[in-house]
Design an enzyme around this catalytic site. Structure first.
Site, short mmCIF file in Angstrom:
data_model
loop_
_atom_site.label_atom_id
_atom_site.label_comp_id
_atom_site.label_asym_id
_atom_site.label_seq_id
_atom_site.Cartn_x
_atom_site.Cartn_y
_atom_site.Cartn_z
N GLN A 1 33.39 51.02 31.57
CA GLN A 1 32.84 51.53 32.83
C GLN A 1 33.58 52.82 33.21
OE1 GLN A 1 33.46 50.02 36.99
NE2 GLN A 1 31.35 49.32 36.75
N TYR B 1 32.23 54.70 45.57
CA TYR B 1 33.05 55.63 44.79
C TYR B 1 32.32 56.97 44.64
CZ TYR B 1 35.93 51.53 43.83
OH TYR B 1 36.74 50.43 43.97
N ARG C 1 25.33 51.78 37.01
CA ARG C 1 25.47 50.78 38.07
C ARG C 1 25.21 51.45 39.41
NH1 ARG C 1 30.23 46.23 39.33
NH2 ARG C 1 28.71 44.55 39.54
N ARG D 1 32.69 37.22 39.96
CA ARG D 1 33.76 36.28 40.30
C ARG D 1 33.59 34.95 39.56
NH1 ARG D 1 37.76 39.48 42.30
NH2 ARG D 1 36.48 41.31 41.96
N CYS E 1 32.51 29.27 41.32
CA CYS E 1 33.08 30.20 42.30
C CYS E 1 32.52 29.90 43.68
CB CYS E 1 32.76 31.65 41.91
SG CYS E 1 33.27 32.85 43.16
N CYS F 1 42.46 32.63 40.09
CA CYS F 1 41.43 31.92 40.85
C CYS F 1 42.05 30.72 41.54
CB CYS F 1 40.33 31.47 39.90
SG CYS F 1 39.07 30.42 40.68
N ALA G 1 44.95 18.80 44.84
CA ALA G 1 46.21 18.84 44.10
C ALA G 1 46.34 17.62 43.19
CB ALA G 1 47.39 18.91 45.07
N ALA H 1 48.19 3.22 48.28
CA ALA H 1 49.38 3.02 47.44
C ALA H 1 50.61 2.95 48.33
CB ALA H 1 49.51 4.17 46.44
#
Length: 636
Positions: free
Chosen positions: A101, A171, A219, A311, A334, A355, A386, A450
């Site tokens: 790119q 840009y 693009r 993403r 995502c 990520c 977790a 537990a």
């Protein structure tokens, strides 16, 4: 069902093995000399191994004054060719094609990137960047065109299969294309055609220098997404001009490069289809395409020829292969959370993209799931993100893992995070983790609390406590009133409040999102907090979207307010050194944060084979908990 995703197709003369493309995104794996690092090769290489038919590099700067970032990869000198050649070889060896790119930042030159002055279509500064901008004259524009052409020649020498001219996201080339920015009165402005002239001349020049068989994609933004910016009608007209200039593909993006979960999946599809209906060359579409059925629908409906998964390719580098092999329940989806992919310098060791739900992303060759040298019996308490992350990684390594969860389902506090509007995809994270647990033989025990006796009876070699957190309930007078509820009671709908005037104490992310949910049921909500901002720790883009929604919902916010007492219909508080009373509320919600749940850890006492992770260790956010769990599981 998904065969169409893997039908070969062409961009120009280049055949691509599938319709799934990894688009350009800054990996932050270039060094301060603007060369790709070894980690960049591992990162891109993994996506090629994962089955993406075409990869497009992150933006490669074509001229030093056009740097958007101090460590942006570059292609403005022949010295970069050897480094870029290493990248193309890795991708080709791994079975995919790759485009470079070509990019210039223009007026959004990155702070600290260069000492050279920023240049642009005009001297109008960016509203955020706010630096002086030199307006290019026609002679300088010709020089700039040649820099893009020279960069394309270097790309071809480095082994790239084609190039993409970056004309989107604000840009330099987008600045020329945009009627909001380009106010020129010469041949490079004044009309849709005039504004497109620079991009068209670059495309034509690349074709002349590199040959008709060297593919060129452009693009562009389907719409710029701000007042006065280009609309889809502008994009269609300019896309026709790009095609006439020799472009082999049009890549339709959006003016805002990265969208959070506040933008619906596939939000850009209608714009992409409008361009597709107008041009005869292939169209690449992008815009939160994060589900196999959504991707298939985009192709089957004729909205696009190739689907760019931005993403999503960060989140799951192996998504194409998982779809092809029917492993849909193993896909990391995502969620648009922006918790980690936009913040290369984080709490983790190292630097670069990753990520939240897949911390292995960006750590290719650094984090490897290897078989355990000694198989252990491992008990995990808590099936939140977790606990589940640790469980499936340990299971994949060959350990015998049992997870205890007191509720009837997995997820913990993360399930509540999926309740607010537009955040529903967070739930997929839990189902993916659970599917991986099943695949790797993890024993999930629901409806099981537990305790010390259970854990000691099982004689585990290692015990991981992922017990989560408890809501903070301070000793404020009146906090035990019947009309005072915890935020989690609202988010689980154990308490349904409708058409009331509601006061939420705490304007962090949980409080703000609870206010959003309450507003959906006809409630008039006021947020109160000692802080002067709503959700100050939330990622910038989602926070901005959240504030816009709260404003639209007419949620009131009272900052700098310390609650002293809760009364029957309101509170007594202190604000700016003065007493403040707020009354007339039917219900009061507590969203004052969480503290780690250490009760089981304290009961277990000191023991070398017990580990606390996530909120059970220190109340924080999900990305830290998931990362910590994965890291521990790799080392047990």
């Amino acid at each position: 069902m998904y065969e169409k995703l893997f039908q070969p197709a062409r961009i120009g003369s280049l055949e691509i093995k599938s319709r799934l493309i990894m688009p350009a995104m800054n990996s932050h794996y270039a060094d301060d000399g603007h060369y790709f690092t070894d980690q960049a090769l591992h990162y891109y290489g993994e996506r090629a191994l994962g089955g993406f038919g075409l990869l497009i590099t992150e933006f490669l700067c074509v001229s030093e004054e056009g740097l958007a970032y101090p460590m942006q990869a570059a292609i403005y000198d022949d010295c970069f060719i050897p480094s870029l050649s290493r990248l193309t070889k890795r991708i080709h060896d791994n079975g995919s094609k790759i485009f470079a790119q070509l990019h210039h930042a223009g007026r959004v030159q990155g702070k600290g990137s260069t000492s050279l002055m920023a240049v642009g279509a005009g001297s109008i500064p960016d509203k955020v960047n706010r630096i002086p901008v030199h307006e290019l004259d026609e002679a300088e524009i010709s020089e700039l065109e040649q820099k893009f052409i020279d960069a394309a020649v270097r790309a071809k020498k480095a082994g790239f299969d084609g190039v993409e001219v970056h004309g989107a996201h604000g840009y330099l080339l987008a600045q020329f294309l945009s009627k909001s920015v380009n106010k020129r009165t010469d041949r490079y402005g004044g009309s849709i055609s005039g504004r497109a002239r620079l991009v068209c001349e670059i495309v034509h020049g690349i074709k002349a220098a590199c040959g008709k068989d060297f593919p060129v994609s452009v693009r562009t933004s389907g719409e710029e997404g701000f007042d006065g910016g280009n609309t889809i009608e502008d994009a269609i007209a300019q896309s026709l001009l790009f095609e006439a200039a020799g472009a082999d593909a049009i890549h339709v993006s959006h003016g805002i490069a990265i969208h959070s979960y506040y933008s619906s999946s596939g939000f850009n599809m209608a714009n992409i289809k409008r361009v597709k209906e107008a041009v005869s060359v292939p169209v690449i579409g992008v815009g939160r395409m994060n589900d196999p059925a959504l991707i298939l629908g985009a192709l089957a409906s004729g909205a696009m020829d190739f689907v760019a998964l931005g993403r999503e390719s960060v989140c799951d580098p192996h998504l194409p292969n998982k779809i092809k092999e029917g492993r849909l329940d193993e896909i990391f989806t995502c969620t648009g959370c922006m918790q980690r992919c936009l913040y290369p310098n984080s709490f983790e060791e190292g630097f670069g993209i990753s990520c939240m739900i897949n911390p292995f992303s960006g750590k290719e060759k650094l984090w490897e799931i290897k078989p355990a040298e000694t198989v252990k019996r491992i008990g995990i308490v808590g099936a939140g993100p977790a606990g589940l992350m640790a469980a499936w990684v340990l299971g994949r390594r060959g350990h015998q893992v049992t997870v205890y969860e007191k509720e009837a389902f997995a997820g913990g506090q993360y399930r509540l995070a999926a309740v607010p509007p537009m955040k529903q995809e967070l739930a997929k994270t839990i189902s993916t983790y659970a599917a991986l647990c099943k695949k790797y033989g993890v024993n999930l025990c629901y409806h099981t609390t537990a305790d010390k006796a259970l854990l000691e009876r099982e004689e585990f070699d290692e015990i991981i406590l992922a017990c989560g957190a408890q809501p903070v309930v301070p000793g404020i007078e009146g906090i035990d009133r019947e009309n005072v509820y915890l935020a989690e009671e609202v988010l689980t709908f154990k308490t349904l409040l409708c058409d009331q005037k509601v006061l939420v104490l705490g304007a962090g992310l949980v409080g703000a999102e609870t206010a959003e949910v309450l507003s959906g049921y006809g409630n008039r909500v006021t947020l109160v907090d000692m802080l002067d901002k709503i959700a100050p720790l939330a990622p910038a883009r989602p926070r901005e979207n959240l504030l816009e929604r709260l404003e639209k919902l007419k949620v009131e916010f009272v900052p700098g307010c310390k609650v002293l007492k809760i009364e029957e219909d309101g509170i007594c508080a202190a604000k700016d050194g003065k007493d403040l009373e707020m009354h007339g509320f039917s219900s009061i919600i507590l969203a004052l944060g969480y503290r780690e749940d250490t009760r089981l850890a304290e009961a277990m006492g000191e023991c070398g084979h017990i580990y606390q992770i996530g909120d059970g260790k220190k109340a924080a956010d999900a990305k830290a908990a998931i990362y910590e769990a994965a890291k521990l599981a790799l080392n047990l």
